[in-house]
Design a protein around this motif. Structure first.
Motif, PDB file in Angstrom:
ATOM      1  N   UNK A  45      53.702  25.301  47.421  1.00  0.00           N
ATOM      2  CA  UNK A  45      54.950  25.450  47.003  1.00  0.00           C
ATOM      3  C   UNK A  45      55.261  25.865  45.303  1.00  0.00           C
ATOM      4  N   UNK A  46      56.397  26.470  45.127  1.00  0.00           N
ATOM      5  CA  UNK A  46      56.380  27.005  43.771  1.00  0.00           C
ATOM      6  C   UNK A  46      56.447  25.917  42.709  1.00  0.00           C
ATOM      7  N   UNK A  47      56.795  24.724  42.750  1.00  0.00           N
ATOM      8  CA  UNK A  47      56.806  23.781  41.804  1.00  0.00           C
ATOM      9  C   UNK A  47      55.556  23.238  41.507  1.00  0.00           C
ATOM     10  N   UNK A  48      54.656  22.816  42.360  1.00  0.00           N
ATOM     11  CA  UNK A  48      53.302  22.240  42.302  1.00  0.00           C
ATOM     12  C   UNK A  48      52.299  23.077  41.990  1.00  0.00           C
ATOM     13  N   UNK A  49      52.490  24.458  42.441  1.00  0.00           N
ATOM     14  CA  UNK A  49      51.153  25.226  42.437  1.00  0.00           C
ATOM     15  C   UNK A  49      51.745  26.662  41.923  1.00  0.00           C
ATOM     16  N   UNK A  50      52.345  26.633  40.852  1.00  0.00           N
ATOM     17  CA  UNK A  50      52.787  27.920  40.326  1.00  0.00           C
ATOM     18  C   UNK A  50      51.525  28.486  39.528  1.00  0.00           C
ATOM     19  N   UNK A  51      50.838  27.889  38.739  1.00  0.00           N
ATOM     20  CA  UNK A  51      49.491  28.212  38.090  1.00  0.00           C
ATOM     21  C   UNK A  51      48.606  28.641  39.042  1.00  0.00           C
ATOM     22  N   UNK A  52      48.443  27.922  40.133  1.00  0.00           N
ATOM     23  CA  UNK A  52      47.315  28.306  41.257  1.00  0.00           C
ATOM     24  C   UNK A  52      47.710  29.747  41.639  1.00  0.00           C
ATOM     25  N   UNK A  53      49.143  30.020  42.049  1.00  0.00           N
ATOM     26  CA  UNK A  53      49.467  31.222  42.728  1.00  0.00           C
ATOM     27  C   UNK A  53      49.387  32.353  41.542  1.00  0.00           C
ATOM     28  N   UNK A  54      49.691  32.130  40.491  1.00  0.00           N
ATOM     29  CA  UNK A  54      49.563  33.005  39.350  1.00  0.00           C
ATOM     30  C   UNK A  54      48.282  33.706  39.446  1.00  0.00           C
ATOM     31  N   UNK A  55      47.006  32.654  39.325  1.00  0.00           N
ATOM     32  CA  UNK A  55      45.766  33.245  39.170  1.00  0.00           C
ATOM     33  C   UNK A  55      45.222  33.841  40.343  1.00  0.00           C
ATOM     34  N   UNK A  56      45.908  33.665  41.613  1.00  0.00           N
ATOM     35  CA  UNK A  56      45.645  34.415  42.860  1.00  0.00           C
ATOM     36  C   UNK A  56      46.536  35.536  42.926  1.00  0.00           C
ATOM     37  N   UNK A  57      47.266  36.093  41.933  1.00  0.00           N
ATOM     38  CA  UNK A  57      48.070  37.252  41.990  1.00  0.00           C
ATOM     39  C   UNK A  57      49.212  37.056  42.912  1.00  0.00           C
ATOM     40  N   UNK A  58      49.896  35.862  43.128  1.00  0.00           N
ATOM     41  CA  UNK A  58      51.076  35.641  44.267  1.00  0.00           C
ATOM     42  C   UNK A  58      52.000  35.196  43.332  1.00  0.00           C
ATOM     43  N   UNK A  59      53.217  35.676  43.979  1.00  0.00           N
ATOM     44  CA  UNK A  59      54.887  35.298  43.416  1.00  0.00           C
ATOM     45  C   UNK A  59      54.955  34.006  43.596  1.00  0.00           C
ATOM     46  N   UNK A  60      54.936  33.148  42.587  1.00  0.00           N
ATOM     47  CA  UNK A  60      55.347  31.488  43.027  1.00  0.00           C
ATOM     48  C   UNK A  60      56.816  31.524  43.673  1.00  0.00           C
ATOM     49  N   UNK A  61      57.683  32.340  43.272  1.00  0.00           N
ATOM     50  CA  UNK A  61      59.081  32.334  43.934  1.00  0.00           C
ATOM     51  C   UNK A  61      58.993  32.812  45.531  1.00  0.00           C
TER      52      UNK A  61
END
Length: 288
Positions: A105-121
């Motif tokens: 989810x965008x709240x808890x895993x924003x940094x993880x998603x950005x590191x994997x080139x994914x949009x947290x939104x």
């Protein structure tokens, strides 16, 4: 002549066997006496035994629960027609974060998603949570007119949610249930084999009734309608299938929809859209 002596310990052994046999015979006699007394009580007071059995059956019937998800009471659907909801493009993706698997989810895993080139939104499982609560808590479902709920994720995983399941109110518990479902492919009730949530094969159209009308919703649709008048125009012998997007932004793109409509001049959330649909159906079917 040498006197013959018995083997040492034999008399005690025989004596012990004698006592064991006597004790066994005594227990058998006591058991037969108990059975005869029970038969006499059953003949004299047969209603007490029936009442006890009914109480036991009632206690067993009240234990139909799913671990973490109670089963909501609902009336049986007497009419042949009903409504089916399909939530498309639901953001439900599991990934290994650290040492454990989690629902992204965008709240808890924003940094993880950005590191994997994914949009947290794009990772909004809370939208699916709110949509399911809106469907399952509606008077239409409580009256037994909801036939099924299907959810298809962004990755194409399709699963079914039974209408009598009560989805957890908090997102944390909902996240745990979805994680368990996507890993084990089903969730069954305690003490029963009924699968209350289960992953099924695509396409979703295989599970629609023959006489069904598939209706999609989009703010960009040129056909703006009032929901109450729209459902009133549909015949009573038609099963309605409403397809709602469960994503943060975008449009559902599926090829099985018969009619694309807009029910407001403003963008609506999935939960608000479902609330308008269920309210119109409740008015159509006189459900208070």
């Amino acid at each position: 002549m040498v006197r013959a002596y018995a083997i040492k310990g034999m008399k005690r052994k025989n004596r012990g066997e004698k006592y064991d046999k006597e004790e066994q015979e005594h227990n058998e006699q006591a058991g037969e006496a108990e059975k005869e007394r029970a038969k006499r009580v059953a003949i004299e007071k047969p209603t007490e035994e029936v009442e006890v059995k009914e109480e036991e059956e009632g206690a067993e019937a009240g234990t139909d629960e799913l671990v973490g998800i109670p089963i909501a009471p609902s009336e049986k659907m007497n009419n042949t027609n009903g409504v089916i909801f399909v939530l498309e493009k639901a953001s439900l993706e599991v990934a290994k974060v650290g040492k454990s698997f989690q629902l992204l989810n965008s709240d808890d895993h924003a940094n993880f998603l950005r590191k994997n080139n994914k949009n947290p939104a794009d990772y909004r499982p809370d939208i699916t949570h709110q949509a399911l609560l809106s469907i399952l808590d509606s008077p239409v479902n409580k009256a037994g007119r909801l036939q099924a709920v299907y959810v298809r994720t962004e990755k194409g995983v399709l699963f079914e949610v039974k209408p009598h399941v009560r989805i957890p109110r908090t997102y944390k518990r909902f996240s745990g249930i979805m994680l368990q479902l996507l890993q084990k492919l089903n969730i069954t009730a305690v003490g029963k084999r009924e699968k209350l949530l289960r992953v099924i094969k695509n396409p979703v159209t295989n599970y629609f009734p023959v006489n069904s009308r598939k209706i999609g919703f989009s703010y960009s649709s040129d056909k703006l309608v009032k929901m109450r008048k729209y459902v009133d125009a549909v015949g009573d012998d038609v099963n309605l299938v409403f397809v709602v997007g469960a994503m943060a932004h975008g449009k559902i793109e599926v090829d099985y929809i018969d009619d694309f409509i807009a029910i407001s001049g403003y963008p609506l959330s999935a939960a608000m859209c479902i609330a308008r649909i269920t309210e119109a159906l409740a008015d159509k079917w006189s459900i208070l």
